[in-house]
Design an enzyme around this catalytic site. Structure first.
Site, PDB file in Angstrom:
ATOM      1  N   ASN A   9       0.773  -1.068   0.022  1.00 40.05           N
ATOM      2  CA  ASN A   9       0.155   0.155  -0.032  1.00 40.05           C
ATOM      3  C   ASN A   9       0.883   1.221  -0.030  1.00 40.05           C
ATOM      4  OD1 ASN A   9      -1.889   2.020   0.598  1.00 40.05           O
ATOM      5  ND2 ASN A   9      -2.401   1.454   2.427  1.00 40.05           N
ATOM      6  N   LYS A  11      -0.103   4.266  -0.319  1.00 41.29           N
ATOM      7  CA  LYS A  11      -0.731   5.446   0.388  1.00 41.29           C
ATOM      8  C   LYS A  11      -0.378   6.426  -0.413  1.00 41.29           C
ATOM      9  CE  LYS A  11      -0.223   3.156   4.861  1.00 41.29           C
ATOM     10  NZ  LYS A  11      -0.146   3.382   6.157  1.00 41.29           N
ATOM     11  N   HIS A  96      -9.558   1.122   4.882  1.00 43.88           N
ATOM     12  CA  HIS A  96      -8.123   1.339   5.580  1.00 43.88           C
ATOM     13  C   HIS A  96      -8.499   2.109   6.731  1.00 43.88           C
ATOM     14  CE1 HIS A  96      -3.983   2.417   6.667  1.00 43.88           C
ATOM     15  NE2 HIS A  96      -3.806   1.406   5.833  1.00 43.88           N
ATOM     16  N   GLU A  98      -7.034   4.619   7.861  1.00 41.37           N
ATOM     17  CA  GLU A  98      -6.618   5.890   7.566  1.00 41.37           C
ATOM     18  C   GLU A  98      -7.738   6.597   6.737  1.00 41.37           C
ATOM     19  OE1 GLU A  98      -2.749   5.211   5.384  1.00 41.37           O
ATOM     20  OE2 GLU A  98      -1.923   4.812   7.642  1.00 41.37           O
ATOM     21  N   GLU A 166      -5.075  -4.925  10.647  1.00 40.49           N
ATOM     22  CA  GLU A 166      -3.884  -3.993  10.883  1.00 40.49           C
ATOM     23  C   GLU A 166      -4.353  -3.114  12.085  1.00 40.49           C
ATOM     24  OE1 GLU A 166      -2.178  -2.675   6.849  1.00 40.49           O
ATOM     25  OE2 GLU A 166      -4.074  -1.595   7.234  1.00 40.49           O
ATOM     26  N   GLY A 172       2.918   2.461  10.804  1.00 49.51           N
ATOM     27  CA  GLY A 172       3.677   3.474  10.777  1.00 49.51           C
ATOM     28  C   GLY A 172       4.400   3.713  12.037  1.00 49.51           C
ATOM     29  N   SER A 212       3.659  -1.964  10.249  1.00 49.50           N
ATOM     30  CA  SER A 212       5.095  -2.066  10.557  1.00 49.50           C
ATOM     31  C   SER A 212       5.886  -3.277  10.250  1.00 49.50           C
ATOM     32  CB  SER A 212       5.560  -1.587  11.865  1.00 49.50           C
ATOM     33  OG  SER A 212       5.201  -0.474  12.183  1.00 49.50           O
TER      34      SER A 212
HETATM   35  P1  13P Z   1       3.060   0.379   7.694  1.00 53.60           P
HETATM   36  O1  13P Z   1       3.739  -0.751   7.130  1.00 53.60           O
HETATM   37  O2  13P Z   1       3.719   1.751   7.253  1.00 53.60           O
HETATM   38  O3  13P Z   1       3.019   0.574   9.096  1.00 53.60           O
HETATM   39  O4  13P Z   1       1.708   0.738   7.211  1.00 53.60           O
HETATM   40  C1  13P Z   1       0.765  -0.361   7.387  1.00 53.60           C
HETATM   41  C2  13P Z   1      -0.346  -0.212   6.496  1.00 53.60           C
HETATM   42  O5  13P Z   1      -1.081   0.665   6.913  1.00 53.60           O
HETATM   43  C3  13P Z   1      -0.697  -0.824   5.237  1.00 53.60           C
HETATM   44  O6  13P Z   1      -1.912  -0.589   4.877  1.00 53.60           O
END
Ligand code: 13P
Length: 250
Positions: A9, A11, A96, A98, A166, A172, A212
């Protein structure tokens, strides 16, 4: 046990230059050494076409990060699932954390998006996961359960949906859930999938872990029961790291 899926992803990262270069690098590696897992990259919408062109003829698949619940219409700025299919996507991430937090997306909206994706022939990757406060309060499994029950599409599309667990606090942050916590969450999701979809269909759903995931922890996470792959954020932006995570699949 289904073949594992390693999904990147990206993002809101990448321009045509950097995104194209990353995609060309992954495609070249995958063409010369068949990966032992399914690989998927989910770039930002403006990069879908150039990244798709870079991936052509390689086994690396293309996915998007969100879609609208309607197939077309007056929804300025939104992207419909049939447009994503037309752009060459096989998958789309929905719900997601976010998007749930930045855009207030509810389980019902996520379910409608997942259903729209399935109707367009895409595999929805439905994301669930608890916040740190919810875990501390001992409510992690209850939150996950209510998100799975509320967000999973009811119809079938190109194939079974994918579920991504997740934990919000692991995204992150460099923190990852312990193998025990991951096993507990994924086991709970598997039980729910069997209850909702029936045993065989529930077993055919791939459950990804995200939060992560890096080359140095991927092998341990991917070895946990009911972990059928990973949804990778930051580490998917570097070809070496994303490839190393793929190579960690048992
Ligand atoms: P990270 O791997 O940067 O923690 O992000 C995970 C994520 O949100 C994937 O959708």
């Amino acid at each position: 046990m289904p073949r594992k899926l390693i999904a990147g992803n990206w993002k809101m990262n990448g321009l045509r230059g950097t995104g194209g270069e990353l995609a060309r690098d992954l495609a070249a590696r995958a063409r010369s050494a068949a990966p032992g897992c399914d690989l998927l990259v989910c770039p930002p919408a403006p990069l879908l076409i150039p990244v798709g062109e870079a991936l052509a003829g390689s086994p690396v698949q293309l996915g998007a990060q969100d879609c609208h619940a309607e197939p077309s219409g007056a929804h300025t700025g939104d992207i419909a699932a049939p447009m994503l299919a037309d752009a060459g996507c096989s998958h789309v991430i929905v719900g997601h954390s976010e998007r749930r937090s930045d855009h207030g997306e509810s389980d019902a909206e996520v379910r409608a998006k997942a259903a729209a994706a399935a109707a367009a022939g895409l595999v929805p990757i439905v994301c669930v996961g608890e916040t740190e406060a919810e875990r501390t309060a001992g409510r992690a499994l209850a939150v996950i359960e209510s998100q799975v029950r509320g967000s999973l599409p009811q119809g079938s599309g190109a194939g079974p949906p994918v579920v991504a667990y997740e934990p919000v606090w692991a995204i992150g942050t460099g923190k990852t859930a312990t193998a025990g916590d991951i096993a507990e969450a994924h086991g709970h999701i598997r039980d729910l999938l069997r209850e909702i979809l029936g045993r065989a269909a529930g077993d055919s759903v791939r459950i990804l872990y995200g939060g992560s995931v890096k080359p140095d922890n991927a092998a341990e996470i991917l070895a946990v029961d009911d972990v059928d792959g990973a949804l990778v954020g930051g580490a998917s932006l570097k070809a070496d790291d994303f490839w190393a995570i793929g190579a960690s699949c048992p």
